[in-house]
Structure formats: C-alpha cells, structure tokens
Write a protein that holds these residues in place. Structure first.
Motif, PDB file in Angstrom:
ATOM      1  N   THR A  94      57.430  20.280  59.411  1.00 32.70           N
ATOM      2  CA  THR A  94      56.641  21.110  60.693  1.00 32.70           C
ATOM      3  C   THR A  94      56.820  20.665  61.675  1.00 32.70           C
ATOM      4  OG1 THR A  94      55.368  20.735  58.009  1.00 32.70           O
ATOM      5  CG2 THR A  94      54.003  22.523  60.082  1.00 32.70           C
ATOM      6  N   ARG A  95      56.544  19.410  61.788  1.00 31.79           N
ATOM      7  CA  ARG A  95      56.921  19.517  63.018  1.00 31.79           C
ATOM      8  C   ARG A  95      57.866  19.393  64.199  1.00 31.79           C
ATOM      9  NH1 ARG A  95      53.156  15.457  65.138  1.00 31.79           N
ATOM     10  NH2 ARG A  95      52.199  14.614  62.525  1.00 31.79           N
ATOM     11  N   TYR A 128      50.484  24.789  63.066  1.00 28.35           N
ATOM     12  CA  TYR A 128      49.438  23.330  63.703  1.00 28.35           C
ATOM     13  C   TYR A 128      48.703  22.882  62.524  1.00 28.35           C
ATOM     14  CZ  TYR A 128      50.912  23.946  68.146  1.00 28.35           C
ATOM     15  OH  TYR A 128      51.949  24.670  69.515  1.00 28.35           O
ATOM     16  N   ASN A 129      47.503  24.773  61.551  1.00 28.78           N
ATOM     17  CA  ASN A 129      47.240  24.145  60.781  1.00 28.78           C
ATOM     18  C   ASN A 129      47.627  23.548  59.617  1.00 28.78           C
ATOM     19  OD1 ASN A 129      44.494  26.102  61.309  1.00 28.78           O
ATOM     20  ND2 ASN A 129      45.233  27.427  60.548  1.00 28.78           N
ATOM     21  N   THR A 130      48.594  23.442  59.361  1.00 27.55           N
ATOM     22  CA  THR A 130      48.845  22.723  58.796  1.00 27.55           C
ATOM     23  C   THR A 130      49.058  21.218  58.846  1.00 27.55           C
ATOM     24  OG1 THR A 130      50.711  24.232  57.543  1.00 27.55           O
ATOM     25  CG2 THR A 130      51.222  21.984  57.193  1.00 27.55           C
ATOM     26  N   HIS A 135      42.925  23.111  67.197  1.00 24.42           N
ATOM     27  CA  HIS A 135      42.297  23.601  68.442  1.00 24.42           C
ATOM     28  C   HIS A 135      44.147  24.253  69.123  1.00 24.42           C
ATOM     29  CE1 HIS A 135      39.065  20.293  69.420  1.00 24.42           C
ATOM     30  NE2 HIS A 135      38.404  21.237  69.763  1.00 24.42           N
ATOM     31  N   HIS A 136      45.068  23.905  69.255  1.00 26.93           N
ATOM     32  CA  HIS A 136      46.245  24.718  69.157  1.00 26.93           C
ATOM     33  C   HIS A 136      46.315  25.638  68.335  1.00 26.93           C
ATOM     34  CE1 HIS A 136      47.515  20.564  70.247  1.00 26.93           C
ATOM     35  NE2 HIS A 136      48.828  20.732  71.543  1.00 26.93           N
ATOM     36  N   ALA A 137      45.726  25.498  67.042  1.00 22.88           N
ATOM     37  CA  ALA A 137      45.747  26.941  66.164  1.00 22.88           C
ATOM     38  C   ALA A 137      45.079  27.766  66.890  1.00 22.88           C
ATOM     39  CB  ALA A 137      45.527  26.458  64.834  1.00 22.88           C
ATOM     40  N   MET A 138      43.848  27.252  67.298  1.00 21.91           N
ATOM     41  CA  MET A 138      42.411  27.933  67.754  1.00 21.91           C
ATOM     42  C   MET A 138      43.237  28.717  69.318  1.00 21.91           C
ATOM     43  SD  MET A 138      39.399  27.776  66.056  1.00 21.91           S
ATOM     44  CE  MET A 138      38.467  28.257  66.759  1.00 21.91           C
ATOM     45  N   ALA A 139      44.149  28.331  69.574  1.00 22.19           N
ATOM     46  CA  ALA A 139      45.064  28.701  71.217  1.00 22.19           C
ATOM     47  C   ALA A 139      45.362  29.932  70.465  1.00 22.19           C
ATOM     48  CB  ALA A 139      44.985  28.142  71.638  1.00 22.19           C
ATOM     49  N   CYS A 140      46.231  29.892  69.478  1.00 25.23           N
ATOM     50  CA  CYS A 140      47.042  30.809  68.917  1.00 25.23           C
ATOM     51  C   CYS A 140      46.219  32.614  67.681  1.00 25.23           C
ATOM     52  CB  CYS A 140      47.636  30.559  67.883  1.00 25.23           C
ATOM     53  SG  CYS A 140      49.577  29.790  68.436  1.00 25.23           S
ATOM     54  N   THR A 170      35.178  24.486  60.787  1.00 20.54           N
ATOM     55  CA  THR A 170      36.282  22.781  60.935  1.00 20.54           C
ATOM     56  C   THR A 170      35.638  22.450  62.057  1.00 20.54           C
ATOM     57  OG1 THR A 170      37.887  24.891  59.660  1.00 20.54           O
ATOM     58  CG2 THR A 170      38.601  22.109  60.037  1.00 20.54           C
ATOM     59  N   LEU A 171      35.911  22.525  63.057  1.00 20.99           N
ATOM     60  CA  LEU A 171      35.200  21.997  64.623  1.00 20.99           C
ATOM     61  C   LEU A 171      34.320  20.972  64.427  1.00 20.99           C
ATOM     62  CD1 LEU A 171      37.938  23.972  67.291  1.00 20.99           C
ATOM     63  CD2 LEU A 171      38.718  21.632  66.159  1.00 20.99           C
ATOM     64  N   GLY A 172      32.774  21.938  63.650  1.00 19.44           N
ATOM     65  CA  GLY A 172      31.483  21.596  63.173  1.00 19.44           C
ATOM     66  C   GLY A 172      31.210  22.737  64.718  1.00 19.44           C
ATOM     67  N   ASN A 173      31.467  23.237  65.270  1.00 19.84           N
ATOM     68  CA  ASN A 173      31.125  24.626  66.103  1.00 19.84           C
ATOM     69  C   ASN A 173      30.202  25.566  65.275  1.00 19.84           C
ATOM     70  OD1 ASN A 173      29.646  25.760  67.939  1.00 19.84           O
ATOM     71  ND2 ASN A 173      31.524  26.164  69.468  1.00 19.84           N
TER      72      ASN A 173
END
Length: 221
Positions: A94-95, A128-130, A135-140, A170-173
């Motif tokens: 994945t990376r 990013y989710n995998t 945070h990166h996935a959220m930006a997408c 997931t981030l707790g917000n």
C-alpha cells in the motif's frame, strides 16, 4: 510474330508491384511498443498476475514518454500511474501505491480533468484509510466534496459527507461527526437515495454510541 517479345510484354502486364512496408518513425515505433506493453499489462492484471503487470505498465510509460506528444503523454501517464498504484494495492504494498496516486492526481489537475482528479482522490483515500492515516484520508474527502459540489453531484456529495462524519468519529471529534452525518442524512432523504440514507443512519448511530447516548444510538443502528 516475335513470340519471345510478346511473352515479355504479357509478363510485364501481369507482374505485380512489390509492396514494401513503410518504415515507422521513431516516435511511432515507441508509441506502438508502449501500446503493446500496456495491453500486455492489462492481460496480466486480468489474470491476477500483478507483479508482471507492474513491469509491463512501467515499460509502457517509459516508451510513451520517448514518443513525445505532451497531451497524449499526460493521458497515458495518468492511466498508467493509476494502474500501477492499483496493482501495488492488490499486492498489499500500500505504501508504494501512494506516490503513484499522488502523481496521477497532479497530472489530472494539470489536465483540468475533474473526473480523473476524483478517481485519484478516491484511490488515495482508500490507501490512507488502509494505513490508518485518517487525517490524510479526510483531506481527500474534503477535496472530493468540493469537486462534487461544483459538479452538482448531490448523490456523491451525500456519500462523502457520511465518510467525513465517520472519519471525525474515528478521530474522536464526535460533535463534528454527528453534524456531518446529519447533513448526509438530510441530503440523502431529499434526493431519495436509500443506500446513502442507510449508510448515514449507521454512521450516525455509531457516533451517538461513542458519544455515550445509547438511546439515540439504538434509534439509528
């Protein structure tokens, strides 16, 4: 009558010209080879042989770059980069996929192609989710949301709002998660999209559960 002479004439009349193949220009040769390797890569990919597909796609891209023609080269680059990224995902590497999807997104932006941008952002968010890079996935997700709103694609907008809500959960917000899931639910009901409505309700119930509101959670899940 001179029979030898008449025979020679008849021979000339029936003699067919020799057709010689036209020599390809170097750019045409590179393009033809690039297409060959790309097609071979697709074949290996369809057979589940991702390692071999990767080799073919990379070879195809290298040859296409030698062929020149910036416009068609960009389109080919985007296609090959996307396929290489997906092949790495299939292999569980994945990376390795990240840089290829980032590059395909960059090319799509240069081309001004919204659909290709959305596809690149989708693949990136999955990667990013995998990896747990929420945070990166959220930006997408946010970039996709902006593009869907510009397109007026309300179905996709509702779905991405739900994905954003799940991400914040997931981030707790939790407050932000509930707000976004409720927006998704309202929009899904407006456009009568039962699938997205179901997803929004599930995510909303999960958010209320994490908030500690078991009563509301049971109403949604």
């Amino acid at each position: 009558m001179d029979t030898s002479w008449s025979s020679e004439i008849r021979g000339k009349r029936h003699r067919r010209p020799i057709l010689r193949p036209r020599m390809l220009k170097p750019s045409e040769q590179y393009r033809a080879e690039a297409i060959h390797w790309h097609t071979l890569g697709d074949t290996y990919n369809a057979l589940g042989m991702a390692h071999r597909a990767l080799v073919c796609y990379k070879r195809s891209r290298s040859l296409a770059q030698k062929a020149g023609e910036p416009e068609s080269q960009r389109e080919n680059d985007w296609t090959v980069l996307t396929k290489v990224g997906k092949a790495y995902q299939a292999l569980g590497q994945t990376r390795c996929a990240i840089s290829y999807h980032v590059d395909s997104l960059h090319i799509a932006r240069i081309m001004g192609d919204t659909e290709r941008q959305l596809e690149a952002l989708l693949h990136l968010s999955i990667v990013y989710n995998t990896l747990g890079y929420i945070h990166h996935a959220m930006a997408c997700y946010l970039q996709r949301l902006s593009l869907y709103r510009k397109q007026g694609d309300r179905v996709s907008e509702a779905l991405v709002l739900a994905d954003l809500g799940r991400g914040y959960d997931t981030l707790g917000n939790i407050d932000e998660a509930i707000d976004l899931c409720e927006q998704s639910l309202v929009l899904a009901r407006e456009i009568r999209n039962r699938r997205t409505e179901s997803i929004a309700l599930t995510f909303l119930g999960m958010a209320y559960g994490h908030f500690g509101d078991v009563g509301r959670m049971q109403n949604y899940v």
